[in-house]
Each structure stands twice: as C-alpha cells, then as structure tokens.
Design a protein around this motif. Structure first.
Motif, mmCIF file in Angstrom:
data_model
loop_
_atom_site.group_PDB
_atom_site.id
_atom_site.type_symbol
_atom_site.label_atom_id
_atom_site.label_comp_id
_atom_site.label_asym_id
_atom_site.label_seq_id
_atom_site.Cartn_x
_atom_site.Cartn_y
_atom_site.Cartn_z
ATOM 1 N N UNK A 406 -8.093 12.104 21.726
ATOM 2 C CA UNK A 406 -8.897 11.562 20.624
ATOM 3 C C UNK A 406 -8.459 12.180 19.307
ATOM 4 N N UNK A 407 -8.295 13.494 19.309
ATOM 5 C CA UNK A 407 -7.834 14.170 18.091
ATOM 6 C C UNK A 407 -6.405 13.751 17.742
ATOM 7 N N UNK A 408 -5.553 13.556 18.773
ATOM 8 C CA UNK A 408 -4.173 13.138 18.505
ATOM 9 C C UNK A 408 -4.140 11.799 17.779
ATOM 10 N N UNK A 409 -4.918 10.836 18.261
ATOM 11 C CA UNK A 409 -4.963 9.537 17.581
ATOM 12 C C UNK A 409 -5.555 9.671 16.181
ATOM 13 N N UNK A 410 -6.536 10.557 16.046
ATOM 14 C CA UNK A 410 -7.069 10.811 14.714
ATOM 15 C C UNK A 410 -6.018 11.387 13.787
ATOM 16 N N UNK A 411 -5.187 12.290 14.318
ATOM 17 C CA UNK A 411 -4.150 12.893 13.493
ATOM 18 C C UNK A 411 -3.017 11.914 13.199
ATOM 19 N N UNK A 412 -2.791 10.960 14.111
ATOM 20 C CA UNK A 412 -1.870 9.883 13.771
ATOM 21 C C UNK A 412 -2.385 9.130 12.549
ATOM 22 N N UNK A 413 -3.685 8.892 12.545
ATOM 23 C CA UNK A 413 -4.285 8.255 11.376
ATOM 24 C C UNK A 413 -4.138 9.092 10.124
ATOM 25 N N UNK A 414 -4.299 10.409 10.266
ATOM 26 C CA UNK A 414 -4.152 11.289 9.111
ATOM 27 C C UNK A 414 -2.719 11.298 8.607
ATOM 28 N N UNK A 415 -1.757 11.158 9.549
ATOM 29 C CA UNK A 415 -0.360 11.096 9.131
ATOM 30 C C UNK A 415 -0.085 9.812 8.354
ATOM 31 N N UNK A 419 1.110 9.745 4.513
ATOM 32 C CA UNK A 419 2.270 8.958 4.082
ATOM 33 C C UNK A 419 1.872 7.952 3.008
ATOM 34 N N UNK A 420 0.722 7.295 3.194
ATOM 35 C CA UNK A 420 0.254 6.320 2.208
ATOM 36 C C UNK A 420 -0.088 6.999 0.884
ATOM 37 N N UNK A 421 -0.649 8.209 0.966
ATOM 38 C CA UNK A 421 -0.976 8.956 -0.256
ATOM 39 C C UNK A 421 0.285 9.342 -1.015
ATOM 40 N N UNK A 422 1.291 9.844 -0.283
ATOM 41 C CA UNK A 422 2.549 10.226 -0.925
ATOM 42 C C UNK A 422 3.238 9.020 -1.547
ATOM 43 N N UNK A 423 3.225 7.890 -0.836
ATOM 44 C CA UNK A 423 3.866 6.679 -1.358
ATOM 45 C C UNK A 423 3.107 6.110 -2.549
ATOM 46 N N UNK A 424 1.790 6.221 -2.536
ATOM 47 C CA UNK A 424 0.983 5.664 -3.622
ATOM 48 C C UNK A 424 1.093 6.480 -4.899
ATOM 49 N N UNK A 425 1.156 7.800 -4.777
ATOM 50 C CA UNK A 425 1.154 8.668 -5.958
ATOM 51 C C UNK A 425 2.557 8.998 -6.471
ATOM 52 N N UNK A 426 3.506 9.219 -5.572
ATOM 53 C CA UNK A 426 4.837 9.602 -6.026
ATOM 54 C C UNK A 426 4.828 10.954 -6.696
ATOM 55 N N UNK A 427 5.160 10.996 -7.981
ATOM 56 C CA UNK A 427 5.265 12.259 -8.717
ATOM 57 C C UNK A 427 3.945 12.720 -9.307
ATOM 58 N N UNK A 428 2.968 11.815 -9.408
ATOM 59 C CA UNK A 428 1.702 12.196 -10.032
ATOM 60 C C UNK A 428 0.555 11.359 -9.465
ATOM 61 N N UNK A 429 -0.599 11.990 -9.275
ATOM 62 C CA UNK A 429 -1.767 11.307 -8.733
ATOM 63 C C UNK A 429 -2.512 10.605 -9.866
#
Length: 472
Positions: A406-415, A419-429
């Motif tokens: 259950x935690x593993x699937x949750x952490x897949x979601x967190x990954x 990734x979505x956060x890094x792609x959305x923000x790039x160099x600045x939030x």
C-alpha cells in the motif's frame, strides 16, 4: 472469588496491549514526518547548494525511491520473522541517516542520506499492521477501529505539522536541523521498541523451521529492478531515458514468471490477481498520493517563491489542513463503512484542486489557508479509508507485505507528483507552474473518484453489518 479473579485475568489477556501503541505510533510516523518536513526546506537547501527545484526534487524522490523498494520487502520479512527485529534494525538506520544528513558537505551526500532515511523508515507501518493482526488474533476481536483511527490521526498530525515544525527548526538552526531531528526520534523509537515489542515472532512463520526458505530473493531482486528503473524514468522524462521503461518491462516480466512458479513467492500474484478489491485499493492509493504530495511540495514551494512567504509562514498556512484532517479522521473513523470515506475524499480533492486554479501571486492571503482547509478533508478521509481497506482485504498471513505494498503504491504516486512538480516549475515555482500542476492534480482526483464509484466490492463491504469499534 477465585473464579472472578480468573475471569478478570482472562479479560485482561483479551484486551488490546496498550504498551504497543507508543512504538507503533512513533514507528509509523517516521516516514511522514520526513516526507513533510522537507517541504519547507527545499528552497533553503536549494539556495545553500545552488540547486533549482528540478534538482531539489531528488531530495523528495530519493526517500520515496528507497521506501517504495524497501517497504514490501521489509513487510515480507516482518511476516516471516515478526516485527521486533526488523523494527529495531530499520529505525536504527533513521538515526544514522540523521547524522549523515546533518553533516552533509554537498548535495550528493544529502541525497544519499535521504535514501538511507527511506530504508530506515520502512519497518514502522508494516510492523504496526502486523502487530494489529497479531493482537486481533490473540484477543479474538478483529475490529481494532480505535487503533486504526489513532494510527491515521497520528500520521495526519505529523504530515501536516511537519511543514510548520520544519519552518521552526529552520528558523532556529537552519535546514540542517531538519535532518538532525531524526537522531533523537530514532533513539526514542529504538528504546520503545526494545522495551515493548514482543520478542517472539507474532506471525509464527519463522517458528516453523527454515525461515530463510520463506525468502524469495530472486523475486525481491527482480521487483527492485523493476521499481527502480520505473521510478528513475518518472524522474527523467525525456527521450534519452528510453531504456529505463524497457528495463522495467523486462524485469516485470521476469518477476511475473518467477512469482507464478516460486514455491514461496515474495508477492503471490495468483492470490493478489484474484483479490480485485485489494488491487483497486492500491490503484486508489497511487492516484490519491499524486494529489496529496503534489499539493504538499508544489503548493508549499509556490507559497515561498511565488507568493513570497517565509518557510515558517509557509508551514503555518498548512495548520488548517492539520486541524481539519484530524477532525475528519476522528469523525469518519467512528463509522465502519469505507465507500463513504473514499467518496468524501475524492470530492474534497477535486474541490481543493479547483480552488488552486484560482490562486495568484497578488491574491488575498486568506485564500491560502482556505485551500488548506479544503485539502484537510481528503487528507483526513483518504488515508483512513485506504488503511482500513487493506486491513480487511489482505490475507492475514501477509498483512505486513500487503501494508508495505500500500505504501509502495502511494510512493509511486508521490514519485509521479514529484516529477509533475519538477516539470511544472522548472527553474522557479511561479504561479503559471502552480496552475499547470493543479490541472494534473485535478485529473488524478477525477480518476480517484471513478475508481471508487465503479468498485462494486466497496458497496458489498458497506452493506455488511458493521462490527463494533473498539478503542485501544
């Protein structure tokens, strides 16, 4: 008089052992406190090492990568050997990681410390679930609703207090103090575990002789290769990483073949494949954590860089989510049904994501805690519902590994969220990036709702007579 004394002793033996609650609570919150406290530390750490959000995202991913790999493996070891030894060994690593992180001379060592920290927090939650099952078997009362609710409330409390605590620590001692916190936490967890956890394996698997024969090492290795390559791909979404999903598919195929033919498989795919309700729960966990962790890291970074708040005030904004999350967990925890909790969480996610789309850098300050208030509803409802689902859907002899999964699937979601956060923000939030992230979160929230409303097993579970809740 003798009969009354005997009856009293019998009732005592059948009562839940309250001495287990403190180590269970502390062990289970080691991961969420390190998952959330880093949210307000990402910007100060990035400033200290000259790392943009696209790089500091690895501090989040490193912990989840290690934990996603380690939790089902440690959970399986707990199923075989019992929780005590794995709990003590794993929580000891938390202290070592705290020392390494506090003294980290560069960004690479800090990432390595987060990996070690992830492995160190692997045993707490599976050990707690295994202890609950063991106590249910011993007492004859398979309805530890009060303890399950207490675990969820403890995790909710830490998950939302974490950013505020992180802001306080950064203000007092800099970002390194957020790593140093793990040293006393580890020492306390090890001491409580040594004093209070049962010395004999609770599952009895190790007592049947040749416990190492229960370990499917090839299966564990293939599972690790599959998950590691998949998570690395999620953090490197570009054409040059094409080989990573190929490795993941190949390892997954090998893992499937191995588990279908192994005498004692690491994950019994035949049984798991026939347990559609549990698989649906894992799918819900994945998309739910996409939303919750994208909010935790993405929204917090935006409040600091895009809105201009300090780390302390960014953590303070999340306090309403803490209060609402606790209130919701306590309220819905009194009811035995699961479907209602999941629907409430799904609708809360969708409403909160829609509110995020209205935020701007020039908007009123009161909108920030309002968003946190709405996010408190799914935070309080989803974690309890998912936890209860696994408890009732998993095989009793595999509760540790099932809880770990259950935690593993949750952490897949967190990954995915990282990734979505890094792609959305790039160099600045900035605000545009935050809105892009909110659309991703909204899509995940809608998917969560669909997985829930089309799951007929939840209606059958809700229609079953509710067992009386028992508090610890």
């Amino acid at each position: 008089m003798t009969d009354q004394t005997t009856a009293a002793r019998s009732d005592t033996r059948k009562a839940f052992d309250r001495r287990l609650v403190p180590p269970m609570m502390l062990g289970s919150v080691l991961n969420p406190i390190n998952s959330t406290i880093i949210a307000v530390a990402l910007v100060p750490i990035g400033n200290a090492f000259g790392a943009p959000p696209s790089q500091t995202a690895w501090l989040v991913s490193a912990l989840y990568l290690a934990t996603a790999l380690g939790q089902p493996i440690v959970g399986r070891l707990i199923d075989i050997f019992g929780p005590r030894r794995l709990f003590l060994l794993s929580t000891s690593l938390v202290g070592v990681a705290g020392i390494v992180g506090t003294l980290a001379p560069d960004f690479g060592v800090l990432v390595a410390a987060r990996v070690l920290l992830g492995f160190g927090t692997c045993a707490g939650y599976p050990a707690a679930m295994a202890l609950l099952r063991s106590e249910a078997k011993r007492t004859g009362h398979d309805s530890p609703a009060g303890v399950l609710t207490a675990l969820a409330v403890a995790n909710q409390t830490i998950a939302v207090v974490g950013p505020l605590l992180g802001g306080l620590l950064i203000g007092l001692g800099g970002w390194r103090s957020t790593l140093a916190l793990n040293i006393p936490l580890s020492a306390t967890a090890v001491a409580l575990g040594a004093l209070r956890l049962p010395k004999q394996p609770s599952t009895g698997a190790a007592a049947r002789g040749r416990p190492t024969a229960q370990l499917d090492l090839p299966g564990m290795g293939l599972f690790a290769a599959m998950l590691f390559s998949l998570l690395l791909f999620l953090m490197n979404l570009h054409a040059g990483s094409w080989y990573l999903p190929v490795i993941a598919v190949a390892a997954g195929a090998g893992f499937t073949v191995r588990e279908l033919h192994a005498e004692t498989p690491f994950i019994d795919l035949r049984v798991l494949g026939g347990n559609a309700p549990l698989l649906a729960t894992y799918g819900r966990a994945l998309v739910a954590y996409v939303v919750s962790y994208a909010f935790l890291y993405g929204f917090t970074q935006w409040t600091e860089e895009g809105y201009g708040l300090s780390p302390f005030h960014a953590g303070l904004v999340q306090i309403p989510m803490f209060l609402v999350g606790i209130a919701v967990s306590v309220t819905v925890g009194r009811h035995g049904g699961i479907l209602g909790k999941l629907v409430l969480g799904a609708l809360g996610q969708i409403a909160a994501c829609a509110l995020m789309l209205t935020l701007t850098a020039a908007g009123p300050l009161w909108m920030l805690p309002l968003v946190a208030v709405v996010f408190g509803i799914p935070q309080g409802s989803n974690s309890l519902a998912l936890q209860n689902s696994v408890y009732f859907q998993a095989e009793p002899e595999r509760i540790g590994s099932s809880a770990g999964l259950l935690r593993t699937f949750g952490y897949l979601g967190s990954m995915v969220a990282s990734s979505a956060t890094a792609a959305s923000f790039g160099e600045r939030a900035d605000t545009a990036g935050m809105h892009h992230l909110a659309w991703v979160m909204l899509g995940a929230g809608v998917l969560y709702l669909l997985i829930t409303v089309f799951d007929r097993s939840l209606r059958r579970r809700s229609a079953a007579p509710a067992e009386p809740a028992r508090t610890a």
